[in-house]
Design an enzyme around this catalytic site. Structure first.
Site, short mmCIF file in Angstrom:
data_model
loop_
_atom_site.label_atom_id
_atom_site.label_comp_id
_atom_site.label_asym_id
_atom_site.label_seq_id
_atom_site.Cartn_x
_atom_site.Cartn_y
_atom_site.Cartn_z
N GLY A 9 0.83 -1.20 0.00
CA GLY A 9 0.00 0.00 0.00
C GLY A 9 0.86 1.25 0.00
O GLY A 9 0.56 2.25 0.64
N GLY A 12 -0.52 5.03 -1.23
CA GLY A 12 -1.55 5.79 -0.52
C GLY A 12 -0.98 7.03 0.13
O GLY A 12 0.20 7.35 -0.02
N ARG A 37 -1.65 -0.49 -7.78
CA ARG A 37 -1.51 0.44 -8.91
C ARG A 37 -0.22 1.22 -8.72
O ARG A 37 0.32 1.27 -7.62
CB ARG A 37 -2.69 1.40 -8.97
CG ARG A 37 -2.84 2.20 -7.70
CD ARG A 37 -4.03 3.11 -7.63
NE ARG A 37 -4.25 3.55 -6.25
CZ ARG A 37 -3.57 4.49 -5.64
NH1 ARG A 37 -2.58 5.13 -6.26
NH2 ARG A 37 -3.82 4.84 -4.39
N ASP A 53 -1.09 -7.27 -4.75
CA ASP A 53 -2.37 -7.20 -4.06
C ASP A 53 -2.17 -7.76 -2.65
O ASP A 53 -1.85 -8.94 -2.48
CB ASP A 53 -3.40 -8.04 -4.85
CG ASP A 53 -4.78 -8.04 -4.20
OD1 ASP A 53 -4.89 -7.64 -3.02
OD2 ASP A 53 -5.74 -8.45 -4.88
N TYR A 143 -14.75 0.69 8.97
CA TYR A 143 -13.31 0.94 9.12
C TYR A 143 -12.89 0.74 10.58
O TYR A 143 -11.93 0.03 10.87
CB TYR A 143 -13.02 2.37 8.67
CG TYR A 143 -11.57 2.80 8.79
CD1 TYR A 143 -10.58 2.18 8.04
CD2 TYR A 143 -11.20 3.85 9.63
CE1 TYR A 143 -9.25 2.59 8.14
CE2 TYR A 143 -9.88 4.27 9.73
CZ TYR A 143 -8.91 3.63 8.99
OH TYR A 143 -7.61 4.03 9.09
#
Length: 313
Positions: A9, A12, A37, A53, A143
């Protein structure tokens, strides 16, 4: 010599700045960035990047072996406001990515893990002011529920399997380098962009909504700080409270007016107001200060100056 580090990640809001900070500290090639991405130009240009992923166990395992990774930072998550729209996807990403890493650490595929928790673990019955390290947790968002569950898994894997897991409960984070990622505290970033471009801003929270916040540089320092701390000093294996400043949209607007006198703010609360109302006003982080010497550097005034100065240039 520091062993290779993997960041999941990495593209981000926190991941980008953390990757760049770690590369500066340990060398570009020792820090492997990964995400589903590609990320910003500075991130992609500064060192190795892999498409990955975080919910795919075998893919992570392959990466750990390929680079002989010693430490992993799991920054992949779906944040509060976005997770309310896609609860199943949020749960899948936020929980399965963590369990993947915990199981890999249990099997000695990686030595040390960082996983971020959040003030979203707290809820309406949590004491609002100077929220203690250990207290009632009754999160009302997907969350928050995923973060509270994650904290319990972290503590469990430490107790049962000796996994060296470290975690911080981030407050709202303010940064000029990367755009916000769908959180309830995003107004505190958007407002600076709007103030500079349009001299006005419509806030999605009420003017007196007080929330704990932190400038990104402090959050990155805290993250690296807890990872560099010797294991015996870390008494909290669920997650640590950390704090810097608490303010309302009205107080932030007033600080911006000090730099942009004709700035105007309006208030139009939306579904994020209910999320913000369930969170604390301020956080007691005395345990983090005692255990590993945590100390913030940026207050509201300093943060406002930094944000406007950097966005202008």
């Amino acid at each position: 010599m520091h062993g290779p580090i993997l960041i999941l990640g990495a593209c981000g809001q926190i991941g980008t700045e953390l990757t760049l900070a770690l590369r500066e500290r340990f060398g570009n090639n020792r820090v492997i960035a990964s995400d589903i991405r590609e990320g910003s130009e500075p991130l992609m240009a500064s060192g190795p990047f892999e498409l990955l992923d975080a919910t795919q166990y075998e893919a992570i395992e392959k990466m750990l072996v390929k680079y002989k990774i010693e430490e992993a930072y799991l920054m992949a998550a779906m944040l509060s406001a976005k997770a309310e729209k896609f609860p199943d996807r949020a749960w899948h990403l936020n929980i399965n990515s963590l369990l993947n890493l915990l199981n890999l650490a249990k099997d000695k595929k990686v030595k040390k893990i960082f996983w971020p928790s959040s003030i979203a673990v707290f809820g309406p019955k949590t004491p609002k002011d100077r929220t203690p390290q250990t207290t009632i947790m009754d999160p009302t968002t997907v969350y928050g529920i995923s973060k509270q569950t994650g904290e319990r898994w972290c503590a469990y894997y430490f107790e049962k399997h000796g996994v060296d897991i470290r975690s911080l409960r981030y407050p709202g984070l303010i940064s000029w380098r990367t755009p916000p990622g769908g959180g309830t505290t995003d107004y505190a970033i958007d407002i600076f962009h709007s103030a500079l471009r349009h001299r006005k801003y419509t806030c999605f929270l009420k003017e007196d909504t007080k929330l704990p916040m932190m400038y990104m540089d402090d959050a990155i320092r805290a993250t690296i700080g807890i990872m560099e701390c010797e294991p015996r000093k870390i008494r909290e294996r669920s997650s640590y409270n950390i704090a810097a400043m608490s303010f309302t949209p009205a107080e932030l607007a007033q600080n911006i007016k000090g730099h942009i006198p004709d700035f105007k703010i309006k208030y139009k609360p939306d579904f994020r107001q209910a999320i913000a109302d369930s969170w604390p006003n301020s956080i007691d982080d005395s345990r983090a200060r005692e255990d590993w010497g945590w100390q913030y550097r940026y207050d509201l005034k300093k943060t406002t100056g930094e944000m406007l100065g950097n966005l202008r240039s």
